[in-house]
Enzyme design. Sequence first.
Site, PDB file in Angstrom:
ATOM      1  N   GLU A   1     -19.878   6.491  11.330  1.00 36.37           N
ATOM      2  CA  GLU A   1     -21.067   5.697  10.950  1.00 36.37           C
ATOM      3  C   GLU A   1     -20.713   4.199  10.959  1.00 36.37           C
ATOM      4  OE1 GLU A   1     -22.660   6.956   7.100  1.00 36.37           O
ATOM      5  OE2 GLU A   1     -23.211   4.877   6.687  1.00 36.37           O
ATOM      6  N   ASN A   2     -19.578   3.868  10.375  1.00 35.06           N
ATOM      7  CA  ASN A   2     -19.182   2.461  10.286  1.00 35.06           C
ATOM      8  C   ASN A   2     -18.886   1.871  11.667  1.00 35.06           C
ATOM      9  OD1 ASN A   2     -19.462   2.752   7.534  1.00 35.06           O
ATOM     10  ND2 ASN A   2     -17.267   2.910   7.118  1.00 35.06           N
TER      11      ASN A   2
ATOM     12  N   GLN B   1      -7.218 -13.409   5.499  1.00 30.72           N
ATOM     13  CA  GLN B   1      -7.981 -12.220   5.075  1.00 30.72           C
ATOM     14  C   GLN B   1      -8.388 -12.383   3.616  1.00 30.72           C
ATOM     15  OE1 GLN B   1      -6.841  -7.660   4.197  1.00 30.72           O
ATOM     16  NE2 GLN B   1      -6.473  -8.215   6.321  1.00 30.72           N
TER      17      GLN B   1
ATOM     18  N   TYR C   1       0.837  -1.216   0.000  1.00 35.99           N
ATOM     19  CA  TYR C   1       0.000   0.000   0.000  1.00 35.99           C
ATOM     20  C   TYR C   1       0.869   1.263   0.000  1.00 35.99           C
ATOM     21  CZ  TYR C   1      -3.781  -3.173   1.600  1.00 35.99           C
ATOM     22  OH  TYR C   1      -4.690  -4.201   1.736  1.00 35.99           O
TER      23      TYR C   1
ATOM     24  N   ARG D   1     -18.213   9.079   7.921  1.00 35.10           N
ATOM     25  CA  ARG D   1     -18.410   7.672   7.552  1.00 35.10           C
ATOM     26  C   ARG D   1     -17.620   6.748   8.473  1.00 35.10           C
ATOM     27  NH1 ARG D   1     -18.021   7.616   0.970  1.00 35.10           N
ATOM     28  NH2 ARG D   1     -20.085   8.486   0.540  1.00 35.10           N
TER      29      ARG D   1
HETATM   30  N1  LIG Z   1      -5.807  -8.451   1.539  1.00 27.72           N
HETATM   31  C1  LIG Z   1      -6.174  -7.897   0.403  1.00 27.72           C
HETATM   32  O1  LIG Z   1      -5.813  -8.357  -0.699  1.00 27.72           O
HETATM   33  C2  LIG Z   1      -7.019  -6.658   0.436  1.00 27.72           C
HETATM   34  C3  LIG Z   1      -7.608  -6.175  -0.741  1.00 27.72           C
HETATM   35  C4  LIG Z   1      -8.426  -5.040  -0.657  1.00 27.72           C
HETATM   36  C5  LIG Z   1      -8.627  -4.427   0.585  1.00 27.72           C
HETATM   37  N2  LIG Z   1      -8.024  -4.915   1.721  1.00 27.72           N
HETATM   38  C6  LIG Z   1      -8.226  -4.289   3.052  1.00 27.72           C
HETATM   39  O2  LIG Z   1      -9.624  -4.077   3.272  1.00 27.72           O
HETATM   40  C7  LIG Z   1      -9.857  -2.686   3.495  1.00 27.72           C
HETATM   41  C8  LIG Z   1     -11.212  -2.290   2.952  1.00 27.72           C
HETATM   42  O3  LIG Z   1     -11.334  -2.614   1.583  1.00 27.72           O
HETATM   43  P1  LIG Z   1     -11.474  -1.544   0.426  1.00 27.72           P
HETATM   44  O4  LIG Z   1     -10.945  -0.234   0.879  1.00 27.72           O
HETATM   45  O5  LIG Z   1     -10.873  -2.130  -0.788  1.00 27.72           O
HETATM   46  O6  LIG Z   1     -13.021  -1.469   0.155  1.00 27.72           O
HETATM   47  P2  LIG Z   1     -14.370  -1.173   0.983  1.00 27.72           P
HETATM   48  O7  LIG Z   1     -14.070  -0.940   2.419  1.00 27.72           O
HETATM   49  O8  LIG Z   1     -15.325  -2.223   0.589  1.00 27.72           O
HETATM   50  O9  LIG Z   1     -14.895   0.147   0.313  1.00 27.72           O
HETATM   51  C9  LIG Z   1     -14.310   1.390   0.490  1.00 27.72           C
HETATM   52  C10 LIG Z   1     -15.159   2.392  -0.278  1.00 27.72           C
HETATM   53  O10 LIG Z   1     -16.433   2.557   0.362  1.00 27.72           O
HETATM   54  C11 LIG Z   1     -16.648   3.926   0.669  1.00 27.72           C
HETATM   55  N3  LIG Z   1     -17.344   3.935   1.968  1.00 27.72           N
HETATM   56  C12 LIG Z   1     -16.832   3.579   3.173  1.00 27.72           C
HETATM   57  N4  LIG Z   1     -17.774   3.648   4.123  1.00 27.72           N
HETATM   58  C13 LIG Z   1     -18.909   4.059   3.518  1.00 27.72           C
HETATM   59  C14 LIG Z   1     -20.229   4.318   3.984  1.00 27.72           C
HETATM   60  N5  LIG Z   1     -20.556   4.141   5.252  1.00 27.72           N
HETATM   61  N6  LIG Z   1     -21.167   4.744   3.072  1.00 27.72           N
HETATM   62  C15 LIG Z   1     -20.831   4.905   1.767  1.00 27.72           C
HETATM   63  N7  LIG Z   1     -19.593   4.674   1.274  1.00 27.72           N
HETATM   64  C16 LIG Z   1     -18.650   4.248   2.149  1.00 27.72           C
HETATM   65  C17 LIG Z   1     -15.291   4.569   0.681  1.00 27.72           C
HETATM   66  O11 LIG Z   1     -15.353   5.902   0.231  1.00 27.72           O
HETATM   67  P3  LIG Z   1     -14.718   7.144   1.056  1.00 27.72           P
HETATM   68  O12 LIG Z   1     -13.323   6.777   1.446  1.00 27.72           O
HETATM   69  O13 LIG Z   1     -14.803   8.274   0.107  1.00 27.72           O
HETATM   70  O14 LIG Z   1     -15.627   7.312   2.249  1.00 27.72           O
HETATM   71  C18 LIG Z   1     -14.519   3.733  -0.352  1.00 27.72           C
HETATM   72  O15 LIG Z   1     -14.771   4.235  -1.649  1.00 27.72           O
HETATM   73  C19 LIG Z   1      -8.674  -2.010   2.796  1.00 27.72           C
HETATM   74  O16 LIG Z   1      -8.471  -0.684   3.201  1.00 27.72           O
HETATM   75  C20 LIG Z   1      -7.548  -2.933   3.167  1.00 27.72           C
HETATM   76  O17 LIG Z   1      -7.116  -2.695   4.493  1.00 27.72           O
HETATM   77  C21 LIG Z   1      -7.230  -6.019   1.643  1.00 27.72           C
END
Ligand SMILES: NC(=O)c1ccc[n+]([C@@H]2O[C@H](COP(=O)([O-])OP(=O)(O)OC[C@H]3O[C@@H](n4cnc5c(N)ncnc54)[C@H](OP(=O)(O)O)[C@@H]3O)[C@@H](O)[C@H]2O)c1
Length: 284
Positions: A236-237, A156, A48, A233
């Site tokens: 909220e989460n 994960q 990252y 957010r």
């Molecule tokens: N191990 C792996 O291969 C892998 C892969 C992907 C992710 N991850 C981990 O999982 C974490 C989360 O996954 P991710 O960031 O890919 O996706 P996610 O959490 O599913 O989605 C994040 C998106 O949702 C939005 N969001 C967050 N809370 C919201 C809410 N309450 N209402 C509306 N929109 C909301 C965010 O926008 P804003 O930021 O604009 O609020 C962002 O665009 C990562 O940060 C990482 O730590 C791991």
Amino acid sequence: MEHVVLSNGVKIPKLGFGVFQIPREKTAQAVMDAAQVGYRHFDTAQSYMNELELGIGLKESGVKREDLFVTSKIWISNYGYEKTKESVYTSLEKLHTDYLDLMLLHQPYGDWFGSYRALVDLYNEGVLRAIGVSNFYPDRITEAALFTDMVPHVNQVEVNPFNQQWVAQDNMKELGVQMEAWAPFAEGKNGLFTNPVLEQIGKKHNRSVGQVVLRWLTQRDIIVLAKSVRKERMEENLNSFDFNLDADDMAAIKSIDTNTSMFFDHRDPAMVRRFHDWIAERGI
Ligand SMILES: NC(=O)c1ccc[n+]([C@@H]2O[C@H](COP(=O)([O-])OP(=O)(O)OC[C@H]3O[C@@H](n4cnc5c(N)ncnc54)[C@H](OP(=O)(O)O)[C@@H]3O)[C@@H](O)[C@H]2O)c1
């Protein structure tokens, strides 16, 4: 905040703050905001490119190290016993800490056996409080549990309402591996935040779709990593533990499972090649 106890007795907050795709220059502030609203569990990775900024944010937050749960992941370019060991110390330096609560192998490619042996040694030396893997599908996680010296504490994987992973979860339970969910919101793909089933359940409980999704995961005893750069957010989460979904809600959510990744299949040969080529292209 609810917690899960890993197979080695380590306690981990059920909801963590993920920093994937937060630009470096915004990471420290996002982390300080997250810590301020109450997050104590943070998830990053060598790939990252923001371990340093996460470390700065955590230091600036003033939260005591022992009250934090910090996870990072080894990138495939650092696989192999020696390289993995070295890279753990580099991560520790960047994160301003002398131990990590959890270190994962990010992908199931390359010499992950050699890397895993390094994690086991660092775990036994007390440098890592828990170890595990990521993106290990049922066949690979079974191999990792049966053909190494230590059953991974965590795996994960992608879990969201469109890719619910029930079979994978049952398999992990049988092996004694804790499931963690990445991309719980599928990064908004497939219209997640306006899905009628999720909206209806949200209306019933006077909650947002995001809160419904997080509660659905934490009620399944899955650790969840959610990312947001917006403080409202983040809050909220975090406020998704003070209501419960009932059996009808759980059944309704089950009906929207597509059993398919919202991103890609880690077993697709083209993807394996892409991961391989990224090492040269991205220099990591
Ligand atoms: N191990 C792996 O291969 C892998 C892969 C992907 C992710 N991850 C981990 O999982 C974490 C989360 O996954 P991710 O960031 O890919 O996706 P996610 O959490 O599913 O989605 C994040 C998106 O949702 C939005 N969001 C967050 N809370 C919201 C809410 N309450 N209402 C509306 N929109 C909301 C965010 O926008 P804003 O930021 O604009 O609020 C962002 O665009 C990562 O940060 C990482 O730590 C791991």
